[in-house]
Design a protein around this motif. Structure first.
Motif, PDB file in Angstrom:
ATOM      1  N   GLY A   1     -48.853   7.275   7.271  1.00 29.30           N
ATOM      2  CA  GLY A   1     -50.149   6.910   6.701  1.00 29.30           C
ATOM      3  C   GLY A   1     -50.173   7.160   5.212  1.00 29.30           C
ATOM      4  N   ILE A   2     -51.379   7.345   4.706  1.00 26.97           N
ATOM      5  CA  ILE A   2     -51.545   7.621   3.287  1.00 26.97           C
ATOM      6  C   ILE A   2     -50.746   8.872   2.921  1.00 26.97           C
ATOM      7  CG2 ILE A   2     -53.255   8.194   1.542  1.00 26.97           C
ATOM      8  CD1 ILE A   2     -55.292   6.618   3.196  1.00 26.97           C
ATOM      9  N   GLY A   3     -50.648   9.788   3.883  1.00 27.71           N
ATOM     10  CA  GLY A   3     -49.908  11.027   3.664  1.00 27.71           C
ATOM     11  C   GLY A   3     -48.450  10.808   3.303  1.00 27.71           C
ATOM     12  N   ASN A   4     -47.839   9.761   3.847  1.00 23.72           N
ATOM     13  CA  ASN A   4     -46.418   9.502   3.559  1.00 23.72           C
ATOM     14  C   ASN A   4     -46.224   8.801   2.234  1.00 23.72           C
ATOM     15  OD1 ASN A   4     -46.946   9.477   6.475  1.00 23.72           O
ATOM     16  ND2 ASN A   4     -44.717   9.408   6.571  1.00 23.72           N
TER      17      ASN A   4
ATOM     18  N   MET B   1     -54.656  17.606  15.610  1.00 22.52           N
ATOM     19  CA  MET B   1     -55.986  17.001  15.657  1.00 22.52           C
ATOM     20  C   MET B   1     -56.247  16.298  16.983  1.00 22.52           C
ATOM     21  SD  MET B   1     -57.011  15.654  11.898  1.00 22.52           S
ATOM     22  CE  MET B   1     -57.137  13.993  12.450  1.00 22.52           C
TER      23      MET B   1
ATOM     24  N   SER C   1     -49.515   6.167  13.794  1.00 25.94           N
ATOM     25  CA  SER C   1     -50.441   7.250  13.470  1.00 25.94           C
ATOM     26  C   SER C   1     -49.844   8.168  12.400  1.00 25.94           C
ATOM     27  CB  SER C   1     -50.763   8.062  14.714  1.00 25.94           C
ATOM     28  OG  SER C   1     -51.499   9.203  14.355  1.00 25.94           O
TER      29      SER C   1
ATOM     30  N   VAL D   1     -54.647  13.851  18.227  1.00 34.62           N
ATOM     31  CA  VAL D   1     -54.206  12.455  18.272  1.00 34.62           C
ATOM     32  C   VAL D   1     -53.019  12.312  19.227  1.00 34.62           C
ATOM     33  CG1 VAL D   1     -53.028  10.642  16.981  1.00 34.62           C
ATOM     34  CG2 VAL D   1     -55.018  11.762  15.990  1.00 34.62           C
TER      35      VAL D   1
ATOM     36  N   SER E   1     -53.240   4.721  11.109  1.00 32.20           N
ATOM     37  CA  SER E   1     -53.571   6.149  11.205  1.00 32.20           C
ATOM     38  C   SER E   1     -55.053   6.329  11.501  1.00 32.20           C
ATOM     39  CB  SER E   1     -53.228   6.867   9.895  1.00 32.20           C
ATOM     40  OG  SER E   1     -51.856   6.802   9.653  1.00 32.20           O
TER      41      SER E   1
ATOM     42  N   SER F   1     -55.884   5.835  15.048  1.00 29.11           N
ATOM     43  CA  SER F   1     -55.533   6.949  15.939  1.00 29.11           C
ATOM     44  C   SER F   1     -56.585   8.055  15.866  1.00 29.11           C
ATOM     45  CB  SER F   1     -54.144   7.493  15.602  1.00 29.11           C
ATOM     46  OG  SER F   1     -54.159   8.244  14.405  1.00 29.11           O
ATOM     47  N   MET F   2     -57.176   8.238  14.690  1.00 30.29           N
ATOM     48  CA  MET F   2     -58.215   9.269  14.570  1.00 30.29           C
ATOM     49  C   MET F   2     -59.469   8.861  15.317  1.00 30.29           C
ATOM     50  SD  MET F   2     -58.111  10.503  10.673  1.00 30.29           S
ATOM     51  CE  MET F   2     -56.649  10.174   9.740  1.00 30.29           C
TER      52      MET F   2
ATOM     53  N   PHE G   1     -50.065  17.438   8.414  1.00 26.52           N
ATOM     54  CA  PHE G   1     -50.902  16.261   8.154  1.00 26.52           C
ATOM     55  C   PHE G   1     -50.106  14.978   8.370  1.00 26.52           C
ATOM     56  CE2 PHE G   1     -52.933  13.068   5.443  1.00 26.52           C
ATOM     57  CZ  PHE G   1     -54.251  13.191   5.846  1.00 26.52           C
TER      58      PHE G   1
ATOM     59  N   LEU H   1     -47.478  14.392  10.126  1.00 25.35           N
ATOM     60  CA  LEU H   1     -47.059  14.108  11.514  1.00 25.35           C
ATOM     61  C   LEU H   1     -48.247  13.858  12.438  1.00 25.35           C
ATOM     62  CD1 LEU H   1     -44.205  16.745  11.890  1.00 25.35           C
ATOM     63  CD2 LEU H   1     -43.961  14.289  11.543  1.00 25.35           C
ATOM     64  N   SER H   2     -49.452  13.889  11.896  1.00 20.78           N
ATOM     65  CA  SER H   2     -50.675  13.706  12.711  1.00 20.78           C
ATOM     66  C   SER H   2     -50.776  14.722  13.831  1.00 20.78           C
ATOM     67  CB  SER H   2     -50.725  12.311  13.365  1.00 20.78           C
ATOM     68  OG  SER H   2     -50.766  11.306  12.425  1.00 20.78           O
TER      69      SER H   2
HETATM   70  N1  PHE Z   1     -50.549  11.238   9.509  1.00 25.73           N
HETATM   71  C1  PHE Z   1     -51.516  10.501   8.763  1.00 25.73           C
HETATM   72  C2  PHE Z   1     -51.004  10.289   7.343  1.00 25.73           C
HETATM   73  O1  PHE Z   1     -49.924  10.685   7.019  1.00 25.73           O
HETATM   74  C3  PHE Z   1     -52.845  11.158   8.723  1.00 25.73           C
HETATM   75  C4  PHE Z   1     -53.321  11.648  10.043  1.00 25.73           C
HETATM   76  C5  PHE Z   1     -53.536  13.008  10.265  1.00 25.73           C
HETATM   77  C6  PHE Z   1     -53.598  10.758  11.067  1.00 25.73           C
HETATM   78  C7  PHE Z   1     -53.961  13.472  11.468  1.00 25.73           C
HETATM   79  C8  PHE Z   1     -54.037  11.213  12.300  1.00 25.73           C
HETATM   80  C9  PHE Z   1     -54.223  12.581  12.503  1.00 25.73           C
HETATM   81  O2  PHE Z   1     -51.688   9.745   6.522  1.00 25.73           O
END
Ligand code: PHE
Length: 435
Positions: A26-29, A222, A23, A224, A309, A312-313, A216, A218-219
């Protein structure tokens, strides 16, 4: 009690950790972190980022695990049990998770498309791609992948896919870094990426960028991690959360070490935002020896990250429906997924020939701002308040191993410091656009 006995479970603590890493990573990393570092002081950015991750992100993750594991249920019903009555707070968090997914899925689908184009040796220009109706087809396929995973359940779906994809992702990433570092632009790329510009640290915008990126990535905020925690039995939460946080950070840092050396080797300017991943990097691969293979690997890796990711959402609203309405997993998944595809359609269409916009802004970009930035912070605040202020202190202590001085510091963090930081980030973000 009977309900609880039937609750799904991770197969082991390791399964839980891998799913949570799935989770978080993701695209964030892989895409967002590198260009945010490059644009916000290079190596110096790591200071506010590390502070955000360990002082604010980790405590919030721990709080979500604590709420989930101690109530053994998902967001809406967990909040009900803590507050002693039903409230809109849980619904708001669940809605935000669904809304973020609606546009995150669109980007996930582009990544899938690019992976396929490179694998088929026929990369397509981003403007040509988004000028067609192709994105819609991929939106459907990416959505199906997410849907089928969540429908298969916690263990057979979510955990299984993470156990397969996360190791693959790590292997591809390490191979790409190793390759990138042997290229001629490696030194210039790393210089751009990591050479510290400490003067940036006096810019408050750099700090709020670090806070937002940490939450964002670390998810957290939200629901998750709360939902994932509800499928967990024993184990030391602090240690597990630390493993997840460190893994997330290492993968983000490595991603930049793969990307910038390649961009500089190709003699291109490191762009930011959508352009870096969907225009600059493809151009790098097209001109490079083994470029098609590298491109296919890079986008396959990004797809693996995005899929786990997105899954998980989706699990947040699905679990909420199951727990609060007694729906079966199959029924809840179908229903929630249908709604999310419909809500996501305008975002998907905003990057097609239709060029769908609201107030002159593409739906997807609007969604990223309203839900992914503002919404995420609001949801994070709700979780902090419900968990930090309304949950019984002893119950928190029970979950995190006693009530010593470390736990006292932790409680101060989640009651005062993290909400304050979230509030500051919220105001900064509202102000940025307003001004
Ligand atoms: N953490 C995920 C990312 O880095 C995005 C995400 C945010 C997923 C919140 C789940 C909840 O892309």
């Amino acid at each position: 009690m009977t309900e609880d006995m039937g609750r799904e479970r991770w197969s082991s603590t390791l399964g839980f950790i891998i799913a949570s890493i799935g989770s978080a990573v993701g695209i964030g990393n892989i895409w967002r972190f590198p260009y945010i570092v490059g644009a916000n002081g290079g190596g110096a950015f790591l200071i506010p980022y590390l502070i955000s991750v360990f002082l604010f992100g980790l405590p919030l993750m721990l709080l979500e695990f604590t709420i989930g594991r101690s109530t053994k249920t998902s967001v809406i019903t967990a909040f009900q049990s803590i507050l002693g009555r039903s409230s809109l707070a849980g619904l708001a968090v669940v809605a935000i998770a669904g809304l973020v997914l609606s546009y995150y899925l669109v980007i996930t689908s582009w990544v899938l498309a690019y992976a396929l184009f490179f694998a088929l040796n026929s990369p397509v220009d981003f403007h040509v791609f988004t000028g067609s109706y192709f994105p819609l087809i991929f939106f459907f396929f990416a959505g199906m992948a997410v849907f089928l995973t969540v429908r298969s359940g916690v263990r057979e779906g979510i955990e299984m896919i993470s156990r397969v994809l996360i190791p693959v992702l790590v292997v591809i990433l390490i191979a790409l870094v190793a390759f990138a570092l042997t290229q001629t632009g490696a030194a210039a790329g790393i210089e751009f990426y990591l050479s510290p510009d400490y003067s940036k640290l006096t810019d408050p915008g750099v700090w709020t960028a670090a806070f937002g990126q940490a939450f964002f990535s670390l998810s957290v905020g939200m629901g998750v991690m709360l939902t994932y925690g509800s499928y967990l039995e024993g184990g030391a939460l602090f240690r597990n959360a630390s493993i997840i946080v460190v893994a997330d950070m290492l993968i983000a840092i490595l991603a930049g070490l793969a990307i910038f050396p390649l961009v500089f080797t190709a003699g291109l300017d490191p762009a930011t935002g959508v352009n870096l991943t969907f225009i600059t990097l493809p151009a790098v691969f097209v001109d490079m020896r083994f470029g098609m293979i590298l491109g296919a690997l890079f986008f396959a890796m990004l797809f693996a990250a995005a899929l786990t990711s997105a899954v998980s959402m989706l699990e947040v609203p699905v679990a909420a429906m199951m727990d609060s309405r007694g729906y079966s997993r199959k029924r809840a998944t179908l229903l929630v997924f249908g709604v999310i595809m419909l809500i996501g359609l305008p975002s998907a269409l905003s990057y097609t020939a239709l060029d769908l916009r609201l107030l002159g802004i593409r739906f997807l970009d609007l969604g990223d701002y309203l839900f992914g930035t503002i919404g995420l912070i609001v949801a994070g605040l709700i979780i902090c308040i419900v968990g930090g202020w309304y949950m019984d202190r002893n119950r928190i202590c029970d979950e995190i191993g006693g009530c010593g001085w470390q736990q006292k510091i932790y409680i101060v963090l989640i009651r005062y410091v993290v909400p304050a930081i979230l509030l500051i980030t919220l105001i900064a973000n509202l102000f940025q656009v307003g001004g």
